[in-house]
Write a protein that holds these residues in place. Structure first.
Motif, mmCIF file in Angstrom:
data_model
loop_
_atom_site.group_PDB
_atom_site.id
_atom_site.type_symbol
_atom_site.label_atom_id
_atom_site.label_comp_id
_atom_site.label_asym_id
_atom_site.label_seq_id
_atom_site.Cartn_x
_atom_site.Cartn_y
_atom_site.Cartn_z
ATOM 1 N N ALA A 149 40.338 84.514 59.619
ATOM 2 C CA ALA A 149 41.088 83.591 58.964
ATOM 3 C C ALA A 149 42.372 83.101 59.817
ATOM 4 O O ALA A 149 42.595 81.811 59.886
ATOM 5 C CB ALA A 149 41.783 84.321 57.836
ATOM 6 N N LEU A 150 42.883 83.705 60.482
ATOM 7 C CA LEU A 150 43.936 83.523 61.429
ATOM 8 C C LEU A 150 43.507 82.686 62.612
ATOM 9 O O LEU A 150 44.327 81.675 62.863
ATOM 10 C CB LEU A 150 44.835 84.695 61.862
ATOM 11 C CG LEU A 150 46.068 84.031 62.935
ATOM 12 C CD1 LEU A 150 46.965 83.334 62.420
ATOM 13 C CD2 LEU A 150 46.689 85.485 63.406
ATOM 14 N N LEU A 151 42.619 83.111 63.199
ATOM 15 C CA LEU A 151 41.897 81.945 64.164
ATOM 16 C C LEU A 151 41.627 80.704 63.652
ATOM 17 O O LEU A 151 41.829 79.468 64.287
ATOM 18 C CB LEU A 151 40.680 82.801 64.809
ATOM 19 C CG LEU A 151 39.811 81.843 65.736
ATOM 20 C CD1 LEU A 151 40.529 81.560 66.823
ATOM 21 C CD2 LEU A 151 38.694 82.524 66.259
ATOM 22 N N GLU A 152 41.210 80.637 62.602
ATOM 23 C CA GLU A 152 40.538 79.251 61.813
ATOM 24 C C GLU A 152 41.830 78.349 61.682
ATOM 25 O O GLU A 152 41.721 77.289 61.793
ATOM 26 C CB GLU A 152 39.643 79.531 60.663
ATOM 27 C CG GLU A 152 38.122 80.023 61.077
ATOM 28 C CD GLU A 152 37.518 79.215 61.711
ATOM 29 O OE1 GLU A 152 37.825 77.916 61.844
ATOM 30 O OE2 GLU A 152 36.354 79.545 62.167
ATOM 31 N N ARG A 153 42.840 79.010 60.998
ATOM 32 C CA ARG A 153 44.165 78.320 60.800
ATOM 33 C C ARG A 153 44.853 78.124 62.315
ATOM 34 O O ARG A 153 45.407 76.636 62.112
ATOM 35 C CB ARG A 153 45.055 79.316 60.175
ATOM 36 C CG ARG A 153 44.735 79.660 58.627
ATOM 37 C CD ARG A 153 45.904 80.198 57.981
ATOM 38 N NE ARG A 153 46.880 81.066 58.419
ATOM 39 C CZ ARG A 153 46.313 82.538 58.150
ATOM 40 N NH1 ARG A 153 45.518 82.652 57.280
ATOM 41 N NH2 ARG A 153 46.944 83.426 58.930
ATOM 42 N N LEU A 154 44.697 78.755 63.122
ATOM 43 C CA LEU A 154 45.385 78.127 64.500
ATOM 44 C C LEU A 154 44.174 77.091 65.017
ATOM 45 O O LEU A 154 44.789 76.104 65.753
ATOM 46 C CB LEU A 154 45.519 79.445 65.357
ATOM 47 C CG LEU A 154 46.565 80.385 64.975
ATOM 48 C CD1 LEU A 154 46.344 81.654 65.783
ATOM 49 C CD2 LEU A 154 47.767 79.826 65.274
ATOM 50 N N LEU A 155 43.040 77.083 64.907
ATOM 51 C CA LEU A 155 42.224 76.243 65.451
ATOM 52 C C LEU A 155 42.366 74.990 64.732
ATOM 53 O O LEU A 155 42.211 73.742 65.186
ATOM 54 C CB LEU A 155 40.595 76.562 65.406
ATOM 55 C CG LEU A 155 40.136 77.650 66.284
ATOM 56 C CD1 LEU A 155 38.637 78.202 66.065
ATOM 57 C CD2 LEU A 155 40.197 77.061 67.598
ATOM 58 N N ALA A 156 42.516 74.953 63.582
ATOM 59 C CA ALA A 156 42.712 73.677 62.549
ATOM 60 C C ALA A 156 44.123 73.167 63.191
ATOM 61 O O ALA A 156 44.397 71.774 63.008
ATOM 62 C CB ALA A 156 42.899 74.129 61.164
ATOM 63 N N ARG A 157 45.211 74.065 63.355
ATOM 64 C CA ARG A 157 46.444 73.479 64.010
ATOM 65 C C ARG A 157 46.294 72.547 65.134
ATOM 66 O O ARG A 157 46.711 71.731 65.414
ATOM 67 C CB ARG A 157 47.506 74.563 63.929
ATOM 68 C CG ARG A 157 48.724 74.000 64.560
ATOM 69 C CD ARG A 157 49.389 73.012 63.846
ATOM 70 N NE ARG A 157 50.886 72.596 64.502
ATOM 71 C CZ ARG A 157 51.209 71.332 64.269
ATOM 72 N NH1 ARG A 157 50.816 70.361 64.047
ATOM 73 N NH2 ARG A 157 52.522 71.273 64.917
ATOM 74 N N ALA A 178 34.074 74.414 72.264
ATOM 75 C CA ALA A 178 33.201 74.384 71.570
ATOM 76 C C ALA A 178 33.394 74.457 70.043
ATOM 77 O O ALA A 178 32.758 73.908 69.262
ATOM 78 C CB ALA A 178 32.081 75.425 71.994
ATOM 79 N N ARG A 179 34.384 75.171 69.882
ATOM 80 C CA ARG A 179 35.029 75.634 68.530
ATOM 81 C C ARG A 179 35.795 74.329 67.938
ATOM 82 O O ARG A 179 35.813 74.135 67.060
ATOM 83 C CB ARG A 179 35.759 76.781 68.390
ATOM 84 C CG ARG A 179 35.181 78.179 68.684
ATOM 85 C CD ARG A 179 34.080 78.562 67.583
ATOM 86 N NE ARG A 179 34.874 78.845 66.195
ATOM 87 C CZ ARG A 179 35.256 80.012 65.942
ATOM 88 N NH1 ARG A 179 35.053 81.119 66.928
ATOM 89 N NH2 ARG A 179 35.937 80.318 64.789
ATOM 90 N N LEU A 180 36.409 73.648 68.869
ATOM 91 C CA LEU A 180 37.359 72.643 68.632
ATOM 92 C C LEU A 180 36.576 71.324 68.306
ATOM 93 O O LEU A 180 37.118 70.491 67.548
ATOM 94 C CB LEU A 180 38.505 72.584 69.650
ATOM 95 C CG LEU A 180 39.470 73.512 69.709
ATOM 96 C CD1 LEU A 180 40.325 73.199 71.202
ATOM 97 C CD2 LEU A 180 40.474 73.537 68.791
#
Length: 435
Positions: A169-177, A216-218
């Motif tokens: 969850a934290l990783l996804e929030r940071l990737l979104a940012r 790749a995730r971004l």
């Protein structure tokens, strides 16, 4: 550079980078760190987990490049013992992901035979060294610069690669940012100030480089932003740095020229890859004079901000060497491009590069003037120190003291204060050879 020894292709440049890093580590070992064990105190300053994590990281990159030992000292056991001796609670952010990625190169976490003899306390301590979730809370409260969103995302990604991340969850929030930040590069660079005052500097390309393993995730937002920044750097770079104003100039700006040249060529994002690699070769040659016995001498030259002075010499030495080793690995996956002629790397130019809009709506920019007999960059940005003032920069010719007294500016002394023209300009007009 001497034509007899200068790299002519990307492949030769990669080999030269690895050889330089290996040479400097060997000198560090011979003079200051027998057996590649860092001292507890260096030049009167404690040596913390930042330098130790960077040692493990740089050695791991060398190992990935095929270097197994340094003057008889095998790299693998040194990396593992360095990680074993880290102060887990005191290791954070940049040094968390570098520690985690170092272990990834030597067996990972689960089932790693190297960790079989470690105690439960030692394993728990190392797992804590990898964990920088506390920094995410500080970031959310505005206590850290915005670039830490990318840094902590990389920490979480590295923990995930080790199998230590139970919840993304934290990783996804940071990737979104991070996606939000990089999407904005279509309109201008990333304003690294919380108040959006127009502080545009080296940290936009720096964030993109930190995020490279997350590309790749971004998704396309990362490559699109990197492509735009590489185009701008092609116009702004000078001998002495990709970006020559603001924080982290000097040796770190030179190392960034090398990294950007390698990433641009490896990922096919640079419009002029041969020029970027020629700049990288130039800066590698220039960096030789910045090291003595494997330790950087930036504090005697153009120190990038006060917090990288003498107390950070070991860490900064290993940080720069790690950047060069990463660039070498990037180049190994790139087409074997022939480098441009040295002076073709800085093509003549007279242009204003748009950097973006501040929170007040004013545009920030940088005037790049490259030609004979004079080349310089003049930033039109905001910032908290004299290094951001609108004065010409040309390393070795036009300099401004980092966080020091202003140069090239009119000064009014009043009531014990020195007042200078600062912040973003209300307006500016550019004509050939004039601003």
């Amino acid at each position: 550079m001497s034509p007899a020894v200068a790299p002519r292709t990307g492949e030769e440049l990669a080999a030269a980078l690895v050889a330089f890093v290996r040479e400097q580590i060997a000198r560090l070992q011979a003079r200051h760190a027998p057996g590649l064990v860092l001292p507890r105190v260096f030049a009167g300053h404690p040596v913390g987990p930042d330098a130790r994590s960077d040692l493990a990281f740089t050695l791991g990159l060398l190992a990935e490049a095929g270097v197994e030992e340094i003057d008889g000292t095998r790299i693998e056991p040194v990396v593992l013992e360095t990680l074993r001796g880290l102060d887990g609670p005191a290791t954070h952010t940049f040094y968390s992901y570098r520690a985690a990625e170092s272990l990834l190169r030597f067996g990972g976490w689960e089932g790693n035979p190297h960790l079989a003899s470690w105690s439960d306390a030692e394993r728990a301590n190392l797992a804590e060294a990898f964990d920088s979730t506390a920094a995410a809370a500080d970031l959310g409260k505005g206590r850290l610069p915005v670039n830490y969103a990318v840094v902590v995302a990389r920490c979480e990604w590295a923990r995930g690669q080790l199998g230590l991340l139970e919840d993304e969850a934290l990783l996804e929030r940071l990737l979104a940012r991070a996606r939000e930040l990089f999407a904005g590069v279509a309109e201008g660079w990333i304003d690294d100030s919380h108040e959006l005052r127009g502080q545009f500097d080296i940290y936009t390309p720096d964030m993109l480089l930190f995020a490279e393993p997350l590309a790749a995730r971004l998704g396309a937002v990362w490559s699109d932003a990197m492509r735009r920044v590489l185009d701008d750097v092609d116009a702004l770079a000078l001998p002495g740095g990709a970006i020559v104003w603001g924080r982290s100039v000097g040796a770190l700006g030179m190392a960034m020229s090398i990294e950007l040249g390698a990433v641009g060529a490896a990922r096919g994002l640079a419009a002029r890859p041969a020029a970027g690699l020629a700049r990288a070769a130039w800066e590698l040659d220039a960096l030789r004079d910045w090291f003595s016995d494997g330790v950087i001498r930036a504090h005697q030259r153009r120190t990038p901000m006060f917090y990288r002075g003498p107390a950070r010499r070991l860490q900064m030495s290993l940080d720069v060497l790690g950047k060069l080793a990463q660039a070498a690995l990037e180049l190994r996956s790139a087409p074997n491009t022939e480098l441009a002629a040295p002076f073709a790397a800085w093509a003549p130019r007279d242009a204003v590069i748009d950097l973006g809009r501040s929170g007040a709506g004013t545009r920030a920019a940088a005037w790049s003037h490259r030609g004979r007999p004079l080349s310089f960059v003049l930033p039109l940005v905001d910032g908290w120190s004299a290094e951001y003032l609108a004065a010409p920069r040309s390393p070795g010719l036009f300099e401004s003291a980092v966080a020091g007294p202003p140069s090239w500016m009119p000064v009014v002394h009043r009531d014990g204060k020195a007042l200078v023209p600062g912040r973003l300009p209300d307006s500016f007009r550019h004509a050939p050879g004039q601003l």
